[in-house]
Design an enzyme around this catalytic site. Structure first.
Site, mmCIF file in Angstrom:
data_model
loop_
_atom_site.group_PDB
_atom_site.id
_atom_site.type_symbol
_atom_site.label_atom_id
_atom_site.label_comp_id
_atom_site.label_asym_id
_atom_site.label_seq_id
_atom_site.Cartn_x
_atom_site.Cartn_y
_atom_site.Cartn_z
ATOM 1 N N LYS A 120 47.051 -0.144 11.891
ATOM 2 C CA LYS A 120 47.248 -0.941 13.101
ATOM 3 C C LYS A 120 48.539 -1.765 13.048
ATOM 4 O O LYS A 120 49.101 -2.125 14.074
ATOM 5 C CB LYS A 120 46.039 -1.820 13.350
ATOM 6 C CG LYS A 120 44.852 -0.962 13.760
ATOM 7 C CD LYS A 120 43.622 -1.738 14.119
ATOM 8 C CE LYS A 120 42.520 -0.797 14.562
ATOM 9 N NZ LYS A 120 42.064 0.127 13.497
HETATM 10 C C1 LIG Z 1 41.434 1.357 13.674
HETATM 11 C C2 LIG Z 1 41.336 2.297 12.525
HETATM 12 C C3 LIG Z 1 41.030 3.664 12.706
HETATM 13 C C4 LIG Z 1 40.714 4.256 14.072
HETATM 14 O O1 LIG Z 1 41.815 4.305 14.909
HETATM 15 P P1 LIG Z 1 41.644 4.618 16.464
HETATM 16 O O2 LIG Z 1 42.975 4.426 17.080
HETATM 17 O O3 LIG Z 1 40.621 3.618 16.958
HETATM 18 O O4 LIG Z 1 41.159 6.020 16.583
HETATM 19 C C5 LIG Z 1 41.004 4.490 11.599
HETATM 20 N N1 LIG Z 1 41.233 3.993 10.347
HETATM 21 C C6 LIG Z 1 41.513 2.695 10.140
HETATM 22 C C7 LIG Z 1 41.723 2.211 8.739
HETATM 23 C C8 LIG Z 1 41.580 1.797 11.208
HETATM 24 O O5 LIG Z 1 41.856 0.503 10.974
#
Ligand SMILES: *Cc1c(COP(=O)(O)O)cnc(C)c1O
Length: 480
Positions: free
Chosen positions: A112
């Site tokens: 993120k």
């Molecule tokens: C948020 C997150 C995901 C999922 O991502 P999306 O965009 O919601 O599909 C997968 N792995 C980690 C470690 C995350 O923090």
């Protein structure tokens, strides 16, 4: 070129430019903003170049008209300087035809950061230009909160309140939030569960006078600016693999998926001209997406906790953007479909749309047992520790098949040290925190506990926010 316009997936909200899309997040008709066209990749995307330079070139057509080019280039360069690896998103070869794109070298060790480090800066820039400020409120079960806090700390035009359930996040997760001592960051530990936190945030947004007075805002995963920043690493990692192979092979991406935000960015990269063979959805036991992509029926079930908690969701909000495209941009049809889903908990895609999905997508599920097996095996065979989200992706890649003629990139979404308990359980090895976070457990913390009570939380936000009645009262230190 004239500035790109954005429309709502529900078809009934005003068309906006990028700056407004950035600040409003969700559309007034409840839809998500999507660009009216997908600009092609810039010339030379295949060439070796610094991440931030290619990033600015890929994103520019989406933001042009909102920001000056030189200012944008600087924001992008600054955002990716916060990443520890010189490649920003390095690509690691695991086997013939199998690669990992490591998205976890940002400040909070999860993917993120790639989007939020840029979005926080874009927010500040756009607000300063408009001479406005906002109060960001958000709820977190652990990961999103720290990424938002790291993105918004010390931003002049933003105050940031993050609610987490008191005593119900891991120590590392809590400390990644509470050791940020910036004056505009307020960590509120709510006496309640994550759902209580989320309900409090929703209730604050539903209180129109409060929302308007404090200019409440969110930087959640449905903001198109987050999707935009994620397009870039599909391009850079495909380019790296093509250079390594010395040929133009289309690549397959395997994406550990929750809200469909990450993989939807891959979808846009493909539409922009990136040679993608397939996009593979990788779900944990919360497999609504995998069931939708393999059966054509989207049906809600309860959420079960797994070792990969950032993918424990029951409704994938970003899927709406793909449904809009499948419906030929008919917002009314999307609205009808999603209302039916909300009321009945299930909908079936029409046969033509389902066929179109199958051309570009595959989908697999990996439960905790499969995930532990993958973590143990890659440790044994490659000496490599992977986090449980990445392990879901590796399992999906194995189920789908890969090879020198089918080069495949698995997106590694978190650093193994972020989910050290699960990694240790699978491998017997506890991954250490990276150098720059090594003293995390000794750093001073700052947070306040608040009752699970809307009025109490609103009083605290009001007193702390610079737009509020208390005009910026800083939290008291302490509360260990
Ligand atoms: C948020 C997150 C995901 C999922 O991502 P999306 O965009 O919601 O599909 C997968 N792995 C980690 C470690 C995350 O923090």
């Amino acid at each position: 070129m004239s500035a790109l316009r954005y429309v709502s997936t529900r078809g009934a909200a005003p068309e906006l430019g990028f700056g407004d899309v950035l600040l409003v997040g969700v559309a007034t008709d409840g839809g998500l903003y999507v660009p009216t066209e997908v600009p092609p990749l810039p010339d030379g995307w295949q060439d070796e170049q610094p991440y931030a330079e290619l990033a600015a070139a890929v994103m520019w057509p989406y933001v042009e008209g909102t920001i000056e080019r030189t200012a944008f280039d600087e924001l992008v360069a600054d955002a990716y300087r916060s990443f520890e690896h010189p490649d920003v998103v390095p690509v690691r070869r695991l086997d013939d035809g199998l690669y990992l794109a490591e998205l976890f070298w940002g400040p909070t060790l999860a993917f993120k950061d790639v989007a939020l480090q840029l979005v926080g800066r874009l927010f500040d820039h756009e607000l300063a230009k408009r001479d406005e400020r906002v109060t960001v409120v958000g709820a977190t079960s652990g990961d999103t909160g720290s990424a938002a806090i790291e993105a918004l700390r010390d931003r002049a035009a933003v105050d940031c309140f993050i609610l987490h359930p008191h005593g119900r996040v891991s120590e590392v997760q809590r400390r990644q939030m509470t050791t940020v001592l910036a004056d505009n960051v307020f960590n509120l530990a709510v006496d309640g569960t994550f759902d209580d936190c989320q309900d409090l945030v929703k209730a604050m947004f539903a209180d129109a006078p409060f929302r308007d007075r404090l200019h409440l805002s969110a930087v959640n995963s449905i903001n198109f600016a987050r999707v935009l920043a994620q397009i870039v690493y599909y391009v850079t990692s495909a380019a790296a693999v093509r250079r390594a192979l010395g040929r133009d092979a289309p690549v397959t991406f395997v994406v550990p998926t929750g809200n469909f935000g990450n993989i939807y960015a891959g979808h846009l990269a493909h539409r922009a001209g990136l040679p993608v063979r397939q996009l593979v959805v990788a779900s944990n036991a919360n497999d609504i997406l995998t069931r939708t992509f393999t059966t054509g029926t989207m049906a809600q079930t309860g959420v079960v906790p797994t070792l990969s908690p950032s993918m424990d969701i029951q409704v994938s909000s970003n899927l709406e953007r793909l449904l809009w495209e499948l419906a030929g941009g008919d917002g009314e049809a999307v609205d009808v479909l999603l209302r039916r889903f909300r009321d009945e908990g299930t909908v079936t895609l029409d046969a033509e749309q389902f066929r179109a999905l199958g051309e570009r997508y595959a989908a697999y599920r990996a439960d905790d047992e499969a995930c532990l097996d993958v973590m143990a095996r890659y440790h044994r065979t490659h000496g490599l520790l992977v986090d449980p989200h990445t392990a879901v992706g590796l399992s999906a890649a194995e189920q789908h098949g890969y090879g020198p003629d089918r080069p495949t990139i698995v997106l590694a979404t978190a650093h193994p040290a972020k989910f050290a308990d699960a990694v240790e359980r699978a491998t017997g090895v506890r991954p250490p925190l990276p150098e720059r976070l090594a003293d995390l457990l000794e750093r001073p913390e700052r947070y306040e506990t608040v009752a699970n009570d809307l009025a109490a939380v609103q009083r605290r936000v009001d007193a702390g926010a610079r737009l509020g009645g208390g005009a910026g009262a800083r939290a008291t230190d302490g509360h260990r």
